[in-house]
Motif scaffolding. Structure first.
Motif, PDB file in Angstrom:
ATOM      1  N   VAL A 151       0.843  -1.187   0.000  1.00  0.00           N
ATOM      2  CA  VAL A 151       0.000   0.000   0.000  1.00  0.00           C
ATOM      3  C   VAL A 151       0.884   1.245   0.000  1.00  0.00           C
ATOM      4  O   VAL A 151       1.959   1.260   0.602  1.00  0.00           O
TER       5      VAL A 151
ATOM      6  N   HIS B  79       0.356   5.521   0.399  1.00  0.00           N
ATOM      7  CA  HIS B  79      -0.447   6.727   0.570  1.00  0.00           C
ATOM      8  C   HIS B  79       0.376   7.890   0.019  1.00  0.00           C
ATOM      9  O   HIS B  79       1.471   8.163   0.522  1.00  0.00           O
TER      10      HIS B  79
ATOM     11  N   ARG C 157      -6.295   0.376  -7.148  1.00  0.00           N
ATOM     12  CA  ARG C 157      -6.880  -0.369  -6.032  1.00  0.00           C
ATOM     13  C   ARG C 157      -6.652  -1.867  -6.228  1.00  0.00           C
ATOM     14  O   ARG C 157      -6.512  -2.350  -7.342  1.00  0.00           O
ATOM     15  N   SER C 158      -6.646  -2.594  -5.121  1.00  0.00           N
ATOM     16  CA  SER C 158      -6.455  -4.041  -5.175  1.00  0.00           C
ATOM     17  C   SER C 158      -7.330  -4.718  -4.131  1.00  0.00           C
ATOM     18  O   SER C 158      -7.578  -4.172  -3.060  1.00  0.00           O
ATOM     19  N   THR C 159      -7.815  -5.916  -4.457  1.00  0.00           N
ATOM     20  CA  THR C 159      -8.603  -6.715  -3.511  1.00  0.00           C
ATOM     21  C   THR C 159      -7.840  -7.982  -3.128  1.00  0.00           C
ATOM     22  O   THR C 159      -8.422  -8.962  -2.717  1.00  0.00           O
TER      23      THR C 159
END
Length: 222
Positions: free
Chosen positions: A99, A101, A116-118
């Motif tokens: 991640v 930011h 984005r990732s799941t």
């Protein structure tokens, strides 16, 4: 706005790292450095991806949770099982992908980094200190998490390559780069005209028109 952004960036870069680890994860350090070297971005936090076992999981009060186990690499099931024995509440096993930011100068810059990732995993293993699953199931979860960690590193490398290409393309079409190319083109044209015979006036006129069109085309790219 530019002055304010640079001030924010300077302040953020000078702050002490307050994360549990206290430093940028090694596997994502190149990506973080690349972003921070850009004049339009800076990172406020990052993680290269992690496998954790947390007791008393709460998204609202995560700081009060007991971190039984954490690694930013693949792990061994024996280490997770040993850590699980210390659970006294509701413990969950997690995999979380990398991640970033990032603070961006403009909305257009933010759209370049909108990813984005799941690619996640979260499984409860204990309730009020009582283990809910077998040791074999914990081993299975660790195997799945390790596979996800490998895929996470592949995705992070792919993201880094794509980000470098996107930023390079953006810089090539920026006003500063375009103006520099246009100026170089004008210089070459004038030098060529100075070297050509004055009697061939028709050729000079044609060359001037073509170069003028080229200059106009360059400015249309702004």
């Amino acid at each position: 706005m530019d002055d304010r952004f640079l001030q924010w960036k300077k302040q953020c870069m000078s702050k002490i790292d307050l994360s549990k680890k206290g430093s940028v994860d090694e596997d994502i350090s190149d990506v973080v450095a690349f972003i921070n070297d850009s004049e339009n971005y800076f990172t406020t936090s990052s993680c290269s991806g992690r496998i954790t076992l947390i007791d008393g999981v709460s998204e609202v009060q995560k700081k009060d949770c007991n971190w039984l186990f954490v690694t930013h690499q693949k792990c061994q099931s024996a280490d997770v099982v040993a850590s699980l024995a210390r659970a006294g509440g509701d413990a969950s096993f997690r995999f979380e992908p990398f991640v970033l930011h990032v603070q961006c100068r403009r909305l257009e810059d933010a759209q370049l980094l909108a990813v984005r990732s799941t690619h996640c995993l979260e499984v409860p293993l204990t309730h009020e200190g009582q283990q809910l699953v077998s040791g074999d199931y914990v081993s299975f979860l660790v195997e799945v998490a390790n596979q996800k960690m490998e895929e996470n590193f592949r995705r992070m490398r792919r993201f880094y390559d794509c980000l470098q290409s996107a930023m390079c393309a953006e810089q090539c079409h920026s006003p500063k780069v375009t103006d520099a190319k246009a100026e170089k083109s004008v210089y070459k044209r004038r030098r060529r005209q100075a070297q050509e015979p004055e009697c061939d006036s028709h050729k000079d006129d044609t060359s001037s028109e073509e170069d003028g069109a080229l200059e106009s085309g360059l400015h249309l790219l702004l």
